[in-house]
Design a protein around this motif. Structure first.
Motif, short mmCIF file in Angstrom:
data_model
loop_
_atom_site.label_atom_id
_atom_site.label_comp_id
_atom_site.label_asym_id
_atom_site.label_seq_id
_atom_site.Cartn_x
_atom_site.Cartn_y
_atom_site.Cartn_z
N ASP A 297 -4.78 43.25 2.82
CA ASP A 297 -4.32 43.73 1.52
C ASP A 297 -5.16 43.18 0.37
O ASP A 297 -5.63 42.03 0.41
N ARG A 302 0.86 41.64 -1.88
CA ARG A 302 0.84 42.18 -0.53
C ARG A 302 0.10 41.25 0.44
O ARG A 302 0.49 41.12 1.61
N ARG A 306 1.91 39.65 3.69
CA ARG A 306 1.37 39.80 5.04
C ARG A 306 1.28 38.45 5.75
O ARG A 306 1.58 38.32 6.93
#
Length: 319
Positions: A297, A302, A306
């Motif tokens: 990402d 993000r 993750r």
């Protein structure tokens, strides 16, 4: 702030978890045929996030601490596979500037001017002057090449189509594809021996990744042993020191390597080996099947999410 949830999910000591990132290349600038590889600016941004959230350790030290239940909270290691020249020229200066160690797994057969089979395909498609690349005589397809997106799609399809051939057949097929694209010489993308020695002298860690990067399950066991042992020996001659870490080529458990290859890694004298299965290592994880992953990402939120999701994955024995 991500530091608190990471601390809760990755505490120190006996309950510690070790996140291991895997990269291959860091490019000087964005490349539409390699869109998943970060450029220098993207990589530095991600490493700044990592530095603010995690305690980054050399993988060898992290493995030893994991074995002894002495990992710190938020433990992470950073790794690179294959031995690309941009690892030393682009990635290493960024890591050094940020004070981050990393481990580089090298396929020795490509040092000093080599080009791996997948890169030969990528560069051949990049420079193909035809609007349509017809590879149907090779058991593939015909691929339009009029836009960068089409070239990228062709690269993905071709690589997937020949990736799991046995090494000799894959090499022949790669050469046929290069010829079909115009038969231009492949560029030298991998490190030289001098670059590798400079990388080690800068404080980075070096691990083995076979000689020619074969899919180990496609080889008989003696050929697999030779690839693993000879790659290790070549690095030890080059560096003048033991090499104790190994990365399985491609690294998907049960597909690219199996239980017998983990046994071979032990017999070759390695102290640990890494896969490409996602997850975080913890007490009881097989040190010869350590999980690794790459958060792709581009946004901070993000990317962090993750990393947290990877920490939450269940531990699995793969082979």
């Amino acid at each position: 702030m991500l530091r608190l949830p990471v601390s809760l999910m990755s505490p120190g000591g006996a309950s510690a978890r070790l996140s291991i990132l895997i990269f291959h290349r860091v490019l000087p600038a964005h490349d539409p045929l390699n869109p998943d590889e970060p450029d220098a600016g993207e990589f530095e941004q991600r490493m700044r996030w990592v530095r603010s959230w995690f305690d980054v350790l050399p993988l060898g030290e992290a493995v030893q601490r994991l074995r002894e239940n002495r990992l710190p909270a938020r433990a992470m290691s950073i790794t690179f596979d294959d031995g690309y020249a941009d690892n030393e020229a682009v990635a290493a200066p960024i890591l050094q500037r940020l004070g981050l160690p990393a481990t580089f797994f090298i396929s020795t057969g490509y040092l000093d001017g080599g080009c791996m089979w997948n890169d030969r395909v990528i560069e051949a498609v990049r420079h193909c002057s035809d609007a349509m690349l017809d590879l149907t005589p090779l058991g593939l397809a015909a691929y339009p090449l009029t836009t960068p997106a089409q070239r990228r799609a062709a690269v993905v399809a071709i690589l997937n189509g020949i990736k799991h051939l046995d090494p000799a057949q894959r090499a022949r097929r790669t050469t046929q594809i290069v010829v079909a694209c115009g038969d231009r010489p492949s560029p030298a993308l991998m490190m030289s021996g001098d670059q590798l020695r400079r990388l080690r002298a800068s404080g980075m860690e070096i691990g083995a990744h076979t000689v020619t990067h074969p899919i180990l399950t496609r080889l008989d066991l003696e050929s697999a042993r030779s690839e693993m042992a000879e790659g290790k020996a070549a690095l030890e001659r080059l560096l003048g020191e033991p090499v104790s870490l190994f990365a399985y080529p491609n690294g998907v458990p049960g597909q690219d390597y199996a239980a017998e290859h983990a046994r071979l890694a032990r017999e070759c004298g390695f102290e640990a080996a890494v896969s490409t299965a996602w997850g975080a290592a913890r007490a009881g994880t097989d040190l010869f099947q350590l999980p690794r992953f790459t958060p792709w990402d581009r946004s901070r939120l993000r990317f962090g999410a993750r990393l947290l999701a990877n920490l939450a994955r269940r531990q699995i024995r793969f082979a």
